[in-house]
Motif scaffolding. Structure first.
Motif, PDB file in Angstrom:
ATOM      1  N   ASN A 193       3.445   5.168   4.087  1.00 48.27           N
ATOM      2  CA  ASN A 193       3.979   3.839   3.765  1.00 48.27           C
ATOM      3  C   ASN A 193       4.761   3.909   2.449  1.00 48.27           C
ATOM      4  OD1 ASN A 193       4.518   1.147   3.323  1.00 48.27           O
ATOM      5  ND2 ASN A 193       2.466   0.447   3.832  1.00 48.27           N
ATOM      6  N   VAL A 194       5.994   4.351   2.533  1.00 49.50           N
ATOM      7  CA  VAL A 194       6.819   4.591   1.357  1.00 49.50           C
ATOM      8  C   VAL A 194       7.063   3.301   0.574  1.00 49.50           C
ATOM      9  CG1 VAL A 194       9.078   5.395   0.577  1.00 49.50           C
ATOM     10  CG2 VAL A 194       7.903   6.592   2.431  1.00 49.50           C
ATOM     11  N   ALA A 195       7.283   2.197   1.279  1.00 49.91           N
ATOM     12  CA  ALA A 195       7.594   0.942   0.597  1.00 49.91           C
ATOM     13  C   ALA A 195       6.427   0.465  -0.263  1.00 49.91           C
ATOM     14  CB  ALA A 195       7.968  -0.135   1.618  1.00 49.91           C
ATOM     15  N   SER A 196       5.225   0.516   0.282  1.00 49.38           N
ATOM     16  CA  SER A 196       4.062   0.061  -0.477  1.00 49.38           C
ATOM     17  C   SER A 196       3.784   1.000  -1.648  1.00 49.38           C
ATOM     18  CB  SER A 196       2.841  -0.045   0.436  1.00 49.38           C
ATOM     19  OG  SER A 196       1.823  -0.798  -0.188  1.00 49.38           O
ATOM     20  N   ARG A 197       3.966   2.291  -1.461  1.00 49.66           N
ATOM     21  CA  ARG A 197       3.776   3.241  -2.557  1.00 49.66           C
ATOM     22  C   ARG A 197       4.796   2.996  -3.669  1.00 49.66           C
ATOM     23  NH1 ARG A 197       2.291   9.176  -0.132  1.00 49.66           N
ATOM     24  NH2 ARG A 197       1.955   9.512  -2.370  1.00 49.66           N
ATOM     25  N   ALA A 198       6.004   2.608  -3.303  1.00 48.56           N
ATOM     26  CA  ALA A 198       7.012   2.298  -4.312  1.00 48.56           C
ATOM     27  C   ALA A 198       6.605   1.081  -5.136  1.00 48.56           C
ATOM     28  CB  ALA A 198       8.367   2.059  -3.648  1.00 48.56           C
ATOM     29  N   THR A 199       6.011   0.078  -4.472  1.00 47.37           N
ATOM     30  CA  THR A 199       5.532  -1.099  -5.185  1.00 47.37           C
ATOM     31  C   THR A 199       4.431  -0.718  -6.171  1.00 47.37           C
ATOM     32  OG1 THR A 199       6.119  -2.586  -3.378  1.00 47.37           O
ATOM     33  CG2 THR A 199       4.457  -3.362  -4.927  1.00 47.37           C
ATOM     34  N   MET A 200       3.507   0.129  -5.746  1.00 42.61           N
ATOM     35  CA  MET A 200       2.434   0.571  -6.639  1.00 42.61           C
ATOM     36  C   MET A 200       3.004   1.263  -7.878  1.00 42.61           C
ATOM     37  SD  MET A 200      -0.188   2.060  -3.763  1.00 42.61           S
ATOM     38  CE  MET A 200      -0.645   1.056  -2.345  1.00 42.61           C
ATOM     39  N   ALA A 201       3.972   2.158  -7.663  1.00 42.31           N
ATOM     40  CA  ALA A 201       4.582   2.855  -8.792  1.00 42.31           C
ATOM     41  C   ALA A 201       5.333   1.889  -9.702  1.00 42.31           C
ATOM     42  CB  ALA A 201       5.519   3.951  -8.281  1.00 42.31           C
ATOM     43  N   ALA A 202       5.954   0.858  -9.092  1.00 41.81           N
ATOM     44  CA  ALA A 202       6.746  -0.099  -9.873  1.00 41.81           C
ATOM     45  C   ALA A 202       5.893  -0.910 -10.833  1.00 41.81           C
ATOM     46  CB  ALA A 202       7.507  -1.037  -8.930  1.00 41.81           C
ATOM     47  N   VAL A 203       4.602  -1.063 -10.534  1.00 35.20           N
ATOM     48  CA  VAL A 203       3.742  -1.828 -11.431  1.00 35.20           C
ATOM     49  C   VAL A 203       2.931  -0.916 -12.347  1.00 35.20           C
ATOM     50  CG1 VAL A 203       3.630  -3.735  -9.810  1.00 35.20           C
ATOM     51  CG2 VAL A 203       1.798  -2.041  -9.796  1.00 35.20           C
ATOM     52  N   GLY A 204       3.283   0.358 -12.397  1.00 43.16           N
ATOM     53  CA  GLY A 204       2.671   1.271 -13.348  1.00 43.16           C
ATOM     54  C   GLY A 204       1.493   2.061 -12.825  1.00 43.16           C
ATOM     55  N   MET A 205       1.229   1.992 -11.518  1.00 40.66           N
ATOM     56  CA  MET A 205       0.098   2.733 -10.964  1.00 40.66           C
ATOM     57  C   MET A 205       0.454   4.201 -10.770  1.00 40.66           C
ATOM     58  SD  MET A 205      -1.563   0.137  -8.163  1.00 40.66           S
ATOM     59  CE  MET A 205      -3.007  -0.779  -8.689  1.00 40.66           C
ATOM     60  N   ARG A 206      -0.573   5.039 -10.873  1.00 44.80           N
ATOM     61  CA  ARG A 206      -0.406   6.474 -10.674  1.00 44.80           C
ATOM     62  C   ARG A 206      -1.198   6.937  -9.456  1.00 44.80           C
ATOM     63  NH1 ARG A 206      -1.548   9.205 -16.503  1.00 44.80           N
ATOM     64  NH2 ARG A 206      -3.623   8.361 -16.045  1.00 44.80           N
ATOM     65  N   TYR A 207      -0.651   7.935  -8.763  1.00 48.63           N
ATOM     66  CA  TYR A 207      -1.338   8.527  -7.614  1.00 48.63           C
ATOM     67  C   TYR A 207      -2.648   9.153  -8.059  1.00 48.63           C
ATOM     68  CZ  TYR A 207      -2.406  12.084  -4.091  1.00 48.63           C
ATOM     69  OH  TYR A 207      -3.036  12.876  -3.184  1.00 48.63           O
ATOM     70  N   VAL A 208      -3.711   8.906  -7.286  1.00 49.29           N
ATOM     71  CA  VAL A 208      -5.030   9.454  -7.587  1.00 49.29           C
ATOM     72  C   VAL A 208      -5.440  10.507  -6.567  1.00 49.29           C
ATOM     73  CG1 VAL A 208      -7.493   8.927  -7.832  1.00 49.29           C
ATOM     74  CG2 VAL A 208      -5.782   7.329  -8.714  1.00 49.29           C
ATOM     75  N   ARG A 209      -5.317  10.179  -5.279  1.00 50.91           N
ATOM     76  CA  ARG A 209      -5.847  11.084  -4.256  1.00 50.91           C
ATOM     77  C   ARG A 209      -5.288  10.720  -2.890  1.00 50.91           C
ATOM     78  NH1 ARG A 209     -11.459   8.894  -1.814  1.00 50.91           N
ATOM     79  NH2 ARG A 209     -11.179   6.665  -2.208  1.00 50.91           N
ATOM     80  N   THR A 210      -5.414  11.685  -1.974  1.00 52.48           N
ATOM     81  CA  THR A 210      -5.210  11.458  -0.547  1.00 52.48           C
ATOM     82  C   THR A 210      -6.565  11.637   0.133  1.00 52.48           C
ATOM     83  OG1 THR A 210      -2.932  12.275  -0.610  1.00 52.48           O
ATOM     84  CG2 THR A 210      -4.032  12.260   1.537  1.00 52.48           C
ATOM     85  N   PHE A 211      -6.897  10.735   1.053  1.00 51.01           N
ATOM     86  CA  PHE A 211      -8.174  10.826   1.740  1.00 51.01           C
ATOM     87  C   PHE A 211      -7.982  10.408   3.194  1.00 51.01           C
ATOM     88  CE2 PHE A 211      -7.738   6.596   0.037  1.00 51.01           C
ATOM     89  CZ  PHE A 211      -8.298   5.742   0.964  1.00 51.01           C
ATOM     90  N   HIS A 212      -8.972  10.699   4.017  1.00 49.45           N
ATOM     91  CA  HIS A 212      -8.885  10.405   5.446  1.00 49.45           C
ATOM     92  C   HIS A 212     -10.061   9.540   5.877  1.00 49.45           C
ATOM     93  CE1 HIS A 212      -6.212  13.889   5.081  1.00 49.45           C
ATOM     94  NE2 HIS A 212      -5.652  13.472   6.192  1.00 49.45           N
ATOM     95  N   GLN A 213      -9.780   8.587   6.748  1.00 47.96           N
ATOM     96  CA  GLN A 213     -10.799   7.739   7.333  1.00 47.96           C
ATOM     97  C   GLN A 213     -10.723   7.838   8.855  1.00 47.96           C
ATOM     98  OE1 GLN A 213     -11.729   3.887   5.186  1.00 47.96           O
ATOM     99  NE2 GLN A 213      -9.553   4.026   4.710  1.00 47.96           N
ATOM    100  N   SER A 214     -11.806   7.449   9.502  1.00 44.63           N
ATOM    101  CA  SER A 214     -11.832   7.439  10.961  1.00 44.63           C
ATOM    102  C   SER A 214     -11.484   6.039  11.456  1.00 44.63           C
ATOM    103  CB  SER A 214     -13.220   7.835  11.476  1.00 44.63           C
ATOM    104  OG  SER A 214     -13.525   9.162  11.105  1.00 44.63           O
ATOM    105  N   TRP A 215     -10.516   5.959  12.380  1.00 45.71           N
ATOM    106  CA  TRP A 215     -10.083   4.688  12.940  1.00 45.71           C
ATOM    107  C   TRP A 215     -10.239   4.731  14.455  1.00 45.71           C
ATOM    108  CZ3 TRP A 215      -9.385   1.319   9.159  1.00 45.71           C
ATOM    109  CH2 TRP A 215      -8.929   1.758   7.912  1.00 45.71           C
ATOM    110  N   PRO A 216     -10.676   3.637  15.083  1.00 45.29           N
ATOM    111  CA  PRO A 216     -10.820   3.642  16.538  1.00 45.29           C
ATOM    112  C   PRO A 216      -9.486   3.798  17.264  1.00 45.29           C
ATOM    113  CG  PRO A 216     -11.181   1.440  15.625  1.00 45.29           C
ATOM    114  CD  PRO A 216     -11.136   2.376  14.467  1.00 45.29           C
ATOM    115  N   ASP A 217      -8.432   3.230  16.709  1.00 42.81           N
ATOM    116  CA  ASP A 217      -7.093   3.340  17.306  1.00 42.81           C
ATOM    117  C   ASP A 217      -6.115   3.749  16.216  1.00 42.81           C
ATOM    118  OD1 ASP A 217      -7.709   2.375  20.031  1.00 42.81           O
ATOM    119  OD2 ASP A 217      -8.182   0.501  18.982  1.00 42.81           O
ATOM    120  N   PRO A 218      -6.023   5.039  15.918  1.00 42.92           N
ATOM    121  CA  PRO A 218      -5.187   5.499  14.804  1.00 42.92           C
ATOM    122  C   PRO A 218      -3.718   5.104  14.972  1.00 42.92           C
ATOM    123  CG  PRO A 218      -6.632   7.246  15.578  1.00 42.92           C
ATOM    124  CD  PRO A 218      -6.711   6.151  16.590  1.00 42.92           C
ATOM    125  N   LEU A 219      -3.109   4.691  13.879  1.00 39.76           N
ATOM    126  CA  LEU A 219      -1.696   4.362  13.871  1.00 39.76           C
ATOM    127  C   LEU A 219      -0.860   5.625  13.716  1.00 39.76           C
ATOM    128  CD1 LEU A 219      -1.828   1.319  11.417  1.00 39.76           C
ATOM    129  CD2 LEU A 219      -1.553   1.220  13.905  1.00 39.76           C
TER     130      LEU A 219
END
Length: 208
Positions: free
Chosen positions: A139-165
């Motif tokens: 989700n490039v757009a949402s990540r850009a918003t996070m960076a625009a407000v001064g947030m920094r990347y912390v981690r990548t993680f995985h979750q289990s979803w019943p119907d993965p996107l």
């Protein structure tokens, strides 16, 4: 502490209420808005989710969902909520940031403008020590918003979803800003965000 009404240069952020339900229904019925979040929702499904959104304001003083109004028109919502999962860390002193905008209001910098005000409110008035946000790695757009407000990347993680996107295989990402970095001036000034900043919500999909 009751949930406050907040203001930016263009947005009035008011506690989410029943009067905002039609805007929520429109949001969650748009496939583009929901592309990185899950299936579109019927009006009945959104009514049920609306009740859970309102309940966030009762979980921790001052936190909750805010409806964003521009010229009196609903443009979307913003969120500060307590951590919901063990891997997100302790509840005390933290909140997750989220946002979701109607598609016709994308690419105007509103997502970052409202998010920046919630970050300020969280640190200056609620005494938080950390604000974090999550979204799909693709989700490039949402990540850009996070960076625009001064947030920094912390981690990548995985979750289990019943119907993965599509893109789930790349995982979820977490961004953060601490009160210390905010006080030091990590949040950019000005009302606009990146031109890539869309209106895609960043909080966990269980409530949103």
């Amino acid at each position: 502490m009751t949930q406050a009404t907040l203001r930016t240069a263009r947005i009035v952020l008011v506690p989410l209420a029943d009067e905002h339900l039609p805007g929520e229904i429109e949001l969650d019925a748009d496939p583009e808005v929901m592309r990185h979040l899950g299936p579109v929702r019927s009006a009945e499904e959104v009514r049920a989710v609306h009740g859970r959104r309102l309940a966030v304001a009762r979980q921790a003083p001052g936190l909750g969902f805010w409806a964003g109004l521009v010229g009196g028109e609903f443009v979307g919502w913003w969120l500060l909520e307590p951590p919901q999962r063990p891997d997100q860390g302790p509840v005390a002193g933290q909140a997750e940031l989220g946002y979701r905008l109607l598609r016709r209001w994308w690419r105007r910098g509103l997502a970052s403008e409202g998010a920046r005000e919630l970050v300020r409110h969280g640190f200056a008035e609620l005494g938080l020590r950390r604000v974090f946000a999550e979204t799909m790695a693709v989700n490039v757009a949402s990540r850009a918003t996070m960076a625009a407000v001064g947030m920094r990347y912390v981690r990548t993680f995985h979750q289990s979803w019943p119907d993965p996107l599509p893109g789930t295989q790349w995982g979820e990402v977490e961004y953060e800003i601490t009160r210390a970095r905010w006080v030091a001036g990590a949040v950019p000034t000005g009302r606009g965000g990146s031109a890539a900043s869309g209106g895609v919500e960043a909080a966990g999909a269980d409530l949103a």
